[in-house]
Design an enzyme around this catalytic site. Structure first.
Site, PDB file in Angstrom:
ATOM      1  N   ASP A   1      52.475  16.745  34.933  1.00  0.00           N
ATOM      2  CA  ASP A   1      51.838  17.582  33.933  1.00  0.00           C
ATOM      3  C   ASP A   1      51.640  16.721  32.681  1.00  0.00           C
ATOM      4  O   ASP A   1      52.302  15.684  32.525  1.00  0.00           O
ATOM      5  CB  ASP A   1      52.752  18.776  33.639  1.00  0.00           C
TER       6      ASP A   1
ATOM      7  N   ASP B   1      50.898  18.088  28.908  1.00  0.00           N
ATOM      8  CA  ASP B   1      51.458  18.622  27.664  1.00  0.00           C
ATOM      9  C   ASP B   1      52.944  18.924  27.817  1.00  0.00           C
ATOM     10  O   ASP B   1      53.359  19.622  28.752  1.00  0.00           O
ATOM     11  CB  ASP B   1      50.708  19.891  27.258  1.00  0.00           C
TER      12      ASP B   1
END
Length: 280
Positions: free
Chosen positions: A79, A81
């Site tokens: 991922d 963020d």
């Protein structure tokens, strides 16, 4: 199983005896810097006690099959963020139109799993950005975006082991493409913000990268590489990472929400992303 204990600081000698006893381990080894303890033949049924002890003393732990090697994996999927980077890009973009608190509240609720429809959550947040000058994206990247601790070391170690890298994000291609070029990533997938006449329209172009799309992207990338998803490591922090993490052979919750820590193979709450390298 091996039980790997890690800390950003040297682990005090006073932890060795209680951890060995709690894990019912046969042997304990320490790395040269003192940041890692490796307990062999540890008892996984003692996880609850280990979890309580390590949580109290701000130590990370993981039960790992002693036969596993990093080179057994072919892909690390991340991922973006609050995982590969320290910020939530959409929250920082919103700060430039005075709406950071409002947008951040929606982001937090979505990542905790309290908002079940990620598409709705993202659409609501992006709509609030309508009319913002696109130069705000550059400012977020230049002024606020920082890599998470250990990110570059982790990526270098993964590459050295022959692994490919995938950055798959519910965030935006503006940032994933810059990071791809900067870090030499192999694959990226994210959402495209619509920009007309130099301003954000408040809309996303194309398919939204939600939990299902993240998992599908991991599976498709593995197929492209000719490996089974069980040979992927997936790393994330929010509820929209859960399906991708479930599809992988090893899942790592990094500075994650409780729902993600509970579901993941292991959690890194205190050490950097390079803690993954020290598991094997």
């Amino acid at each position: 199983m091996n039980l790997v204990i890690q800390s950003p600081e040297p682990i005090a000698d006073s932890h060795v005896k209680p951890l060995t006893a709690l894990a019912r381990a046969k042997r304990i080894d320490r790395d040269a810097a003192g940041h890692v303890l490796r307990l062999t033949d540890a008892e996984p049924l003692q996880r609850a006690d280990i979890d309580a002890y390590c949580g109290t003393h701000r130590l990370d732990y993981a039960f790992i099959d002693p036969s596993l090697r990093l080179a057994d994996f072919g892909l690390v999927a991340m991922d973006m963020d609050s995982t590969l980077i320290t910020i939530e890009c959409i929250d920082e973009i919103a700060d430039f139109c005075g709406l950071k608190n409002e947008v951040a509240a929606i982001t937090e609720a979505s990542m905790r799993g309290e908002i079940k429809d990620f598409n709705e959550s993202l659409t609501r947040r992006v709509a609030l950005l309508k009319g913002l000058d696109a130069s705000a994206l550059d400012r977020v990247y230049e002024e606020r975006l920082r890599l998470s601790p250990g990110a570059e070391t982790m990526l270098a170690g993964a590459r050295a082991a022959g692994m490919k890298t995938l950055l798959v994000s519910g965030g935006f291609t503006f940032f994933t493409e810059k990071l791809k070029a900067r870090l030499g990533l192999d694959f990226t997938r994210a959402n495209t913000l619509e920009i007309v006449d130099g301003k954000l329209t408040g809309k996303v172009v194309g398919e939204i990268v939600n939990a299902e799309v993240k998992a599908r992207t991991l599976r498709e990338t593995c197929a492209q590489l000719g490996i089974d998803p069980s040979r992927a490591i997936a790393m994330g922090d929010g509820s929209n990472d859960l399906k991708m993490m479930a599809a992988a052979g090893l899942s790592v919750a990094f500075r994650a929400k409780p729902v993600v820590r509970e579901a993941a193979s292991l959690a890194l709450n205190f050490v950097g992303l390079d803690g993954v390298l020290r598991l094997f």
